[in-house]
Design a protein around this motif. Structure first.
Motif, PDB file in Angstrom:
ATOM      1  N   GLN A  39      17.564  56.514  26.092  1.00 20.31           N
ATOM      2  CA  GLN A  39      17.398  55.206  26.697  1.00 20.31           C
ATOM      3  C   GLN A  39      17.734  54.133  25.668  1.00 20.31           C
ATOM      4  OE1 GLN A  39      15.995  53.948  29.975  1.00 20.31           O
ATOM      5  NE2 GLN A  39      17.189  52.338  28.971  1.00 20.31           N
ATOM      6  N   SER A  40      18.699  53.274  25.992  1.00 16.66           N
ATOM      7  CA  SER A  40      19.075  52.182  25.090  1.00 16.66           C
ATOM      8  C   SER A  40      18.117  51.006  25.264  1.00 16.66           C
ATOM      9  CB  SER A  40      20.504  51.716  25.380  1.00 16.66           C
ATOM     10  OG  SER A  40      21.440  52.733  25.108  1.00 16.66           O
ATOM     11  N   ILE A  41      17.710  50.436  24.144  1.00 17.71           N
ATOM     12  CA  ILE A  41      16.796  49.296  24.162  1.00 17.71           C
ATOM     13  C   ILE A  41      17.339  48.201  23.249  1.00 17.71           C
ATOM     14  CG2 ILE A  41      14.466  48.467  23.626  1.00 17.71           C
ATOM     15  CD1 ILE A  41      13.429  51.254  24.226  1.00 17.71           C
ATOM     16  N   VAL A  42      17.411  46.996  23.781  1.00 19.02           N
ATOM     17  CA  VAL A  42      17.772  45.823  22.987  1.00 19.02           C
ATOM     18  C   VAL A  42      16.500  45.012  22.790  1.00 19.02           C
ATOM     19  CG1 VAL A  42      19.192  43.746  22.805  1.00 19.02           C
ATOM     20  CG2 VAL A  42      20.073  45.747  24.011  1.00 19.02           C
ATOM     21  N   SER A  60      25.996  43.795  24.064  1.00 20.23           N
ATOM     22  CA  SER A  60      25.841  44.353  25.410  1.00 20.23           C
ATOM     23  C   SER A  60      27.088  45.065  25.919  1.00 20.23           C
ATOM     24  CB  SER A  60      25.454  43.242  26.391  1.00 20.23           C
ATOM     25  OG  SER A  60      26.512  42.306  26.532  1.00 20.23           O
ATOM     26  N   LYS A  61      28.261  44.748  25.350  1.00 16.86           N
ATOM     27  CA  LYS A  61      29.507  45.328  25.860  1.00 16.86           C
ATOM     28  C   LYS A  61      29.525  46.847  25.795  1.00 16.86           C
ATOM     29  CE  LYS A  61      32.435  41.329  24.799  1.00 16.86           C
ATOM     30  NZ  LYS A  61      33.501  40.786  23.917  1.00 16.86           N
ATOM     31  N   SER A  62      28.868  47.429  24.815  1.00 22.44           N
ATOM     32  CA  SER A  62      28.915  48.879  24.634  1.00 22.44           C
ATOM     33  C   SER A  62      27.709  49.594  25.231  1.00 22.44           C
ATOM     34  CB  SER A  62      29.005  49.215  23.141  1.00 22.44           C
ATOM     35  OG  SER A  62      27.857  48.727  22.457  1.00 22.44           O
ATOM     36  N   LEU A  63      26.848  48.866  25.945  1.00 22.52           N
ATOM     37  CA  LEU A  63      25.613  49.460  26.452  1.00 22.52           C
ATOM     38  C   LEU A  63      25.711  49.778  27.940  1.00 22.52           C
ATOM     39  CD1 LEU A  63      23.030  47.199  24.602  1.00 22.52           C
ATOM     40  CD2 LEU A  63      23.755  49.519  23.992  1.00 22.52           C
ATOM     41  N   PRO A  64      25.066  50.849  28.382  1.00 21.39           N
ATOM     42  CA  PRO A  64      25.152  51.259  29.784  1.00 21.39           C
ATOM     43  C   PRO A  64      24.196  50.476  30.669  1.00 21.39           C
ATOM     44  CG  PRO A  64      23.743  52.778  28.588  1.00 21.39           C
ATOM     45  CD  PRO A  64      24.279  51.807  27.567  1.00 21.39           C
ATOM     46  N   PRO A  65      24.418  50.508  32.001  1.00 24.00           N
ATOM     47  CA  PRO A  65      23.422  49.942  32.918  1.00 24.00           C
ATOM     48  C   PRO A  65      22.070  50.630  32.702  1.00 24.00           C
ATOM     49  CG  PRO A  65      25.468  50.430  34.064  1.00 24.00           C
ATOM     50  CD  PRO A  65      25.603  51.038  32.701  1.00 24.00           C
ATOM     51  N   GLN A  66      21.013  49.972  33.124  1.00 21.26           N
ATOM     52  CA  GLN A  66      19.636  50.441  32.927  1.00 21.26           C
ATOM     53  C   GLN A  66      19.161  50.321  31.483  1.00 21.26           C
ATOM     54  OE1 GLN A  66      21.668  52.808  35.135  1.00 21.26           O
ATOM     55  NE2 GLN A  66      21.007  51.143  36.482  1.00 21.26           N
ATOM     56  N   THR A  67      19.980  49.728  30.607  1.00 20.03           N
ATOM     57  CA  THR A  67      19.483  49.376  29.278  1.00 20.03           C
ATOM     58  C   THR A  67      18.295  48.434  29.451  1.00 20.03           C
ATOM     59  OG1 THR A  67      21.589  49.642  28.124  1.00 20.03           O
ATOM     60  CG2 THR A  67      20.030  48.065  27.181  1.00 20.03           C
TER      61      THR A  67
END
Length: 335
Positions: A39-42, A60-67
């Motif tokens: 799970q990606s988290i910013v 954000s450009k390299s992150l998937p939906p549901q981040t």
């Protein structure tokens, strides 16, 4: 090739660190999700600044939906909150608050799908105000808020609610209010991020096209200086060279500052709509040029208004910092 890669790195670093003393801390990590998948988290921590818009867009450009975008901020730049929120909504990111998220941070949180809150989390809203030095209500700012919130799919009742508290006060969102307003939330007990496996920064990569970075930098400056009086003058002090080719005449930074101050006082209400398909940039070694077209509008308290379309031209050099050496343009039409 060496010069090109050097320019890329300098742009990435400078854009990410301009005014870093008052910018938010933005970082990316990964944790194990409920199903075992990563799970990606910013994380956005601290006061948000207009420069954070570009930083967040790059990340954000390299992150998937549901981040999940985890927020811990007392607020900051209204423009940053709105523009970061637009990216979150367009990217189908979730938002999460474990502690306090107020003012422009709360506008970011509204853009999430889903919107996650810990049981003790606090999300607060208030009217937009003109600047840190002038905390009177900003009609233009609240118009931006209304347009943004409506664009997220909320009704006028939500707009009225989040602009009901005075600039020096705060409307804290309660579970009852969220139910009545139709602001769906997910309550989460998760307070810690586990097994961090990766952290990134916009400056970690050399794959960023310098022309893309140059366009995003200049468009951020144009939007910010149009909306915020304080930011307009701060930009001149921090980013303009000692001598500037300013609309065809060589002027000192002080003269540019004085001219912009007169313009701001004459036209306190200003708007700009950038025509994104018209904007282009070219970069060579340590110099970049950005041109484009925008629609503009100005007004004053007496009801006088002007509107039109214009070309803009900016040139800047990159060394240890950015130095804007040229600002110019031409009005194409008035209406």
């Amino acid at each position: 090739m060496f010069e090109y890669r050097s320019l890329v790195k300098m742009l990435a670093v400078i854009v990410a660190t301009t005014n870093s003393a008052i910018a938010a801390d933005i970082s990316v990590s990964e944790t194990d999700g409920p199903s075992g998948a990563k799970q990606s988290i910013v994380r956005i921590v601290g006061d948000m600044h207009v420069d954070d818009i570009l930083r967040f867009k790059q990340i954000s450009k390299s992150l998937p939906p549901q981040t999940i975008v985890s927020l811990e901020s007392p607020g900051g730049s209204l423009l940053a909150g709105i523009e970061i929120g637009k990216v979150i909504a367009a990217s189908s990111f979730a938002t999460s608050v474990q502690g306090v998220c107020a003012s422009s941070c709360a506008l970011v949180w509204l853009a999430g799908a889903p919107r996650i809150l810990a049981p003790s989390a606090k999300v607060g809203f208030h009217l937009a105000y003109k600047s840190d030095m002038d905390k009177t209500e900003s009609g233009a700012g609240n118009a931006l808020v209304g347009s943004y919130v409506t664009g997220l799919g909320f009704g006028d009742n939500v707009v009225r609610y989040i602009t009901s508290a005075a600039p020096g006060d705060m409307q804290w969102l309660s579970s009852r209010d969220s139910d009545l307003l139709g602001i769906d939330i997910v309550v989460s007990e998760d307070r810690q991020t586990r097994s961090v496996t990766r952290e990134t920064s916009p400056a970690d990569t050399e794959t960023v096209d310098p022309t893309v970075a140059a366009v995003e930098l200049i468009t951020s400056i144009i939007i910010a200086t149009t909306y915020s009086d304080a930011k307009a003058l701060e930009t001149v002090r921090q980013l303009y060279a000692d001598r500037v080719l300013y609309f065809g005449e060589m002027k000192s930074r002080v003269e540019v500052y004085t001219d912009k101050l007169k313009y701001i006082k004459r036209w306190p209400y200003r708007s700009v709509n950038l025509r994104e398909d018209s904007i282009s940039a070219s970069c060579q070694i340590s110099r970049c040029k950005v041109t484009g077209i925008y629609d503009w509008g100005v007004g004053n308290a007496k009801g006088r208004k002007k509107n039109g379309t214009a070309v803009f031209v900016y040139e800047f050099e990159v060394s240890d910092k950015i130095h804007i050496t040229t600002e110019g343009g031409e009005v194409l039409s008035r209406y």
